[in-house]
Design an enzyme around this catalytic site. Structure first.
Site, PDB file in Angstrom:
ATOM      1  CB  CYS A  75      -0.979  -0.035   1.173  1.00 45.14           C
ATOM      2  SG  CYS A  75      -2.364   1.122   0.963  1.00 45.14           S
ATOM      3  CG  HIS A 182      -4.365  -3.370   2.332  1.00 42.65           C
ATOM      4  ND1 HIS A 182      -3.446  -3.047   3.314  1.00 42.65           N
ATOM      5  CD2 HIS A 182      -4.949  -2.209   1.956  1.00 42.65           C
ATOM      6  CE1 HIS A 182      -3.478  -1.745   3.521  1.00 42.65           C
ATOM      7  NE2 HIS A 182      -4.380  -1.210   2.711  1.00 42.65           N
ATOM      8  CD  GLU A 184      -2.613  -6.575   4.604  1.00 41.00           C
ATOM      9  OE1 GLU A 184      -2.857  -5.430   5.045  1.00 41.00           O
ATOM     10  OE2 GLU A 184      -1.988  -6.777   3.544  1.00 41.00           O
TER      11      GLU A 184
END
Length: 209
Positions: A75, A182, A184
């Site tokens: 990011c 992102h 994750e």
């Protein structure tokens, strides 16, 4: 061993939890010597580019990058890898990759307004081959950002998406890698991308032995 750079502006919890799900050994630190000992480094980031550059252990990250060990920016962390950002006035970045970070204008080319920040799921389009894409097909990942990089005219663009502008979603050159979204928070695709990064770290570690 993965080091996560703690400079007060990263989403450390979600990144560390993702590494735990992948059974990866990691530590979170702002200490120069410890970060340089990592086999791979993750530079997360949420917030302002200028504030991040003021807090970042810049010399440590550049030294790590020069070592040849894999470095992944996520990011804002990806944006910091580039030369400059327009956020809060033109601000110098790490300069590890060529390019400038721009703000989404909020109006399409035909004058129609659109929402900024870009928030939601967009489909990746792979542009170049990369070890990150092993056993993967194009799918959707989760973005939250008001600024973007268009690296189309350089050799660092690995995957892109479109949000009224072409957005460089994954970038990389040699051991320097970045993801604008992102991983994750991006379901199976995101976790597999992170897992492939871990495998790349392990491969580079074996080569250094």
């Amino acid at each position: 061993m993965i080091g996560i750079v703690d400079y007060g502006m990263g989403n450390l919890f979600s990144v560390s939890k993702a590494l735990e799900r992948l059974s990866a050994e990691y530590f979170i630190s702002a200490t120069e010597n410890k970060l340089l000992q990592a086999d791979g480094l993750i530079l997360p980031g949420v917030g302002s580019f200028r504030d991040a550059m003021e807090r970042l252990p810049m010399d440590t990250i550049k030294e790590f990058a020069a070592s040849g060990k894999p470095l992944l920016g996520i990011c804002l962390g990806m944006q910091l890898l580039f030369e400059k950002s327009e956020e809060n006035g033109l601000t110098e970045g790490l300069g590890l990759l060529p390019g400038i970070v721009h703000r989404f204008p909020g109006k399409s080319r035909n004058g129609k307004p659109y929402k900024v920040p870009h928030m939601g799921w967009n489909r990746l389009e792979f542009v170049e081959e990369s070890p990150l894409f092993k056993n993967l097909s194009e799918d959707y990942v989760y973005f939250v950002h008001s600024y973007y990089v268009n690296a189309d005219n350089s050799d660092v663009l690995l995957a892109k998406t479109d949000y009224h502008e072409q957005v460089s979603a994954i970038v990389g050159r040699d051991n320097i890698l970045g993801m604008q979204f992102h991983p994750e928070k991006s379901s199976r695709l995101g976790m597999t991308l992170l897992d492939n990064f871990l495998k790349l770290v392990e491969e580079r570690k074996e080569v250094r032995r």
